[in-house]
Design a protein around this motif. Structure first.
Motif, PDB file in Angstrom:
ATOM      1  N   ILE A 145       0.819  -1.211   0.000  1.00 27.60           N
ATOM      2  CA  ILE A 145       0.000   0.000   0.000  1.00 27.60           C
ATOM      3  C   ILE A 145       0.853   1.262   0.000  1.00 27.60           C
ATOM      4  O   ILE A 145       0.480   2.266  -0.606  1.00 27.60           O
ATOM      5  N   LYS A 146       2.028   1.212   0.650  1.00 26.79           N
ATOM      6  CA  LYS A 146       2.783   2.437   0.921  1.00 26.79           C
ATOM      7  C   LYS A 146       3.185   3.218  -0.325  1.00 26.79           C
ATOM      8  O   LYS A 146       3.334   4.430  -0.260  1.00 26.79           O
ATOM      9  N   ASN A 147       3.332   2.569  -1.481  1.00 28.65           N
ATOM     10  CA  ASN A 147       3.745   3.287  -2.688  1.00 28.65           C
ATOM     11  C   ASN A 147       2.628   3.441  -3.720  1.00 28.65           C
ATOM     12  O   ASN A 147       2.897   3.788  -4.872  1.00 28.65           O
ATOM     13  N   LEU A 148       1.403   3.169  -3.301  1.00 29.04           N
ATOM     14  CA  LEU A 148       0.262   3.372  -4.201  1.00 29.04           C
ATOM     15  C   LEU A 148      -0.017   4.862  -4.321  1.00 29.04           C
ATOM     16  O   LEU A 148       0.190   5.599  -3.367  1.00 29.04           O
ATOM     17  N   PRO A 149      -0.469   5.312  -5.442  1.00 29.15           N
ATOM     18  CA  PRO A 149      -0.727   4.615  -6.702  1.00 29.15           C
ATOM     19  C   PRO A 149       0.423   4.715  -7.696  1.00 29.15           C
ATOM     20  O   PRO A 149       0.249   4.421  -8.873  1.00 29.15           O
ATOM     21  N   ASP A 150       1.611   5.102  -7.216  1.00 26.83           N
ATOM     22  CA  ASP A 150       2.721   5.384  -8.129  1.00 26.83           C
ATOM     23  C   ASP A 150       3.517   4.158  -8.558  1.00 26.83           C
ATOM     24  O   ASP A 150       4.129   4.177  -9.622  1.00 26.83           O
ATOM     25  N   ASP A 151       3.522   3.106  -7.771  1.00 25.38           N
ATOM     26  CA  ASP A 151       4.316   1.929  -8.087  1.00 25.38           C
ATOM     27  C   ASP A 151       3.457   0.917  -8.853  1.00 25.38           C
ATOM     28  O   ASP A 151       2.483   0.373  -8.312  1.00 25.38           O
ATOM     29  N   GLU A 152       3.818   0.663 -10.106  1.00 26.65           N
ATOM     30  CA  GLU A 152       3.017  -0.228 -10.957  1.00 26.65           C
ATOM     31  C   GLU A 152       2.943  -1.649 -10.405  1.00 26.65           C
ATOM     32  O   GLU A 152       1.901  -2.300 -10.497  1.00 26.65           O
ATOM     33  N   ASP A 153       4.037  -2.132  -9.850  1.00 27.04           N
ATOM     34  CA  ASP A 153       4.032  -3.491  -9.294  1.00 27.04           C
ATOM     35  C   ASP A 153       3.096  -3.595  -8.097  1.00 27.04           C
ATOM     36  O   ASP A 153       2.329  -4.555  -7.984  1.00 27.04           O
ATOM     37  N   ASP A 154       3.153  -2.616  -7.201  1.00 29.63           N
ATOM     38  CA  ASP A 154       2.253  -2.618  -6.045  1.00 29.63           C
ATOM     39  C   ASP A 154       0.797  -2.498  -6.480  1.00 29.63           C
ATOM     40  O   ASP A 154      -0.084  -3.138  -5.896  1.00 29.63           O
ATOM     41  N   CYS A 155       0.539  -1.714  -7.503  1.00 27.17           N
ATOM     42  CA  CYS A 155      -0.824  -1.602  -8.039  1.00 27.17           C
ATOM     43  C   CYS A 155      -1.292  -2.957  -8.567  1.00 27.17           C
ATOM     44  O   CYS A 155      -2.417  -3.391  -8.277  1.00 27.17           O
ATOM     45  N   ALA A 156      -0.433  -3.622  -9.319  1.00 25.61           N
ATOM     46  CA  ALA A 156      -0.801  -4.920  -9.894  1.00 25.61           C
ATOM     47  C   ALA A 156      -1.049  -5.956  -8.804  1.00 25.61           C
ATOM     48  O   ALA A 156      -2.030  -6.716  -8.861  1.00 25.61           O
ATOM     49  N   ILE A 157      -0.187  -6.001  -7.816  1.00 28.83           N
ATOM     50  CA  ILE A 157      -0.350  -6.965  -6.726  1.00 28.83           C
ATOM     51  C   ILE A 157      -1.627  -6.676  -5.945  1.00 28.83           C
ATOM     52  O   ILE A 157      -2.417  -7.582  -5.653  1.00 28.83           O
ATOM     53  N   THR A 158      -1.853  -5.422  -5.611  1.00 30.88           N
ATOM     54  CA  THR A 158      -3.046  -5.047  -4.848  1.00 30.88           C
ATOM     55  C   THR A 158      -4.316  -5.368  -5.624  1.00 30.88           C
ATOM     56  O   THR A 158      -5.272  -5.919  -5.064  1.00 30.88           O
ATOM     57  N   GLU A 213      -1.994   5.765   4.678  1.00 34.90           N
ATOM     58  CA  GLU A 213      -1.451   6.952   5.335  1.00 34.90           C
ATOM     59  C   GLU A 213      -1.741   8.250   4.590  1.00 34.90           C
ATOM     60  O   GLU A 213      -1.558   9.326   5.152  1.00 34.90           O
ATOM     61  N   HIS A 214      -2.156   8.153   3.336  1.00 36.98           N
ATOM     62  CA  HIS A 214      -2.344   9.352   2.520  1.00 36.98           C
ATOM     63  C   HIS A 214      -3.691   9.304   1.802  1.00 36.98           C
ATOM     64  O   HIS A 214      -4.214   8.232   1.513  1.00 36.98           O
ATOM     65  N   LYS A 215      -4.190  10.472   1.486  1.00 39.54           N
ATOM     66  CA  LYS A 215      -5.453  10.570   0.738  1.00 39.54           C
ATOM     67  C   LYS A 215      -5.333   9.886  -0.630  1.00 39.54           C
ATOM     68  O   LYS A 215      -6.304   9.336  -1.131  1.00 39.54           O
TER      69      LYS A 215
END
Length: 166
Positions: A96-109, A129-131
């Motif tokens: 979650i911590k690098n959403l929505p900027d990290d493509e890999d984290d977006c794909a996994i989530t 932690e962020h809006k």
């Protein structure tokens, strides 16, 4: 009725009498078992599947809910997830911590949200932690969000004072 989340260790899910102990404690405290949500990590359900399955089933039969915590960080056995009585998947904060900027984290989530939907489970995102996290997760269909955006961990007395004062 507020829900109380309780983390279970790998050892606790292997104790056959654990559900009866929970019921006794709840009876003694005049608290319904339905107020409890037990959280287990993927790694804690890797032991004897027969015992773990019976313990978790008995907890659900008593009225508790089950969540799989920190999903995606441990040893995932999708067959165990399929056959155990979970009602929620909690996505680990590391995704979650690098959403929505990290493509890999977006794909996994998105994959975890899709998996949960396919199994009829609710999805909780940890570490919001962020809006920007909040907006992206709501847009993608996450059911519940938890994290410092809403509250830091609080002592019990402060929770009672904040949410249950007369």
């Amino acid at each position: 009725m507020p829900t109380i989340s309780v983390n279970l260790s790998a050892e606790q899910v292997l104790v056959p009498d654990f559900p009866e102990l929970v019921k006794e404690i709840c009876d003694h405290q005049e608290m319904p078992v339905e107020a409890l949500q037990f959280e287990v990590t993927e790694d804690s359900i890797q032991g004897d599947f027969g015992v773990i399955g019976r313990v978790l089933e008995k907890l659900v039969e008593a009225g508790a809910e089950l969540a799989i915590d920190d999903f995606g960080t441990g040893y995932s056995s999708l067959s165990r997830l399929k056959y155990l009585p979970f009602s929620r998947i909690k996505i680990d904060r590391s995704f979650i911590k690098n959403l929505p900027d990290d493509e890999d984290d977006c794909a996994i989530t998105l994959s975890i949200i899709g998996l949960a939907r396919g199994l009829g489970l609710f999805v909780v995102a940890e570490g919001v932690e962020h809006k920007a996290h909040e907006a992206w997760l709501f847009e993608k269909g996450c059911d519940y969000l938890q994290g410092y955006l809403y509250s830091k961990p609080l002592p019990f007395s402060e929770i009672i004072g904040r949410y249950y004062s007369d």
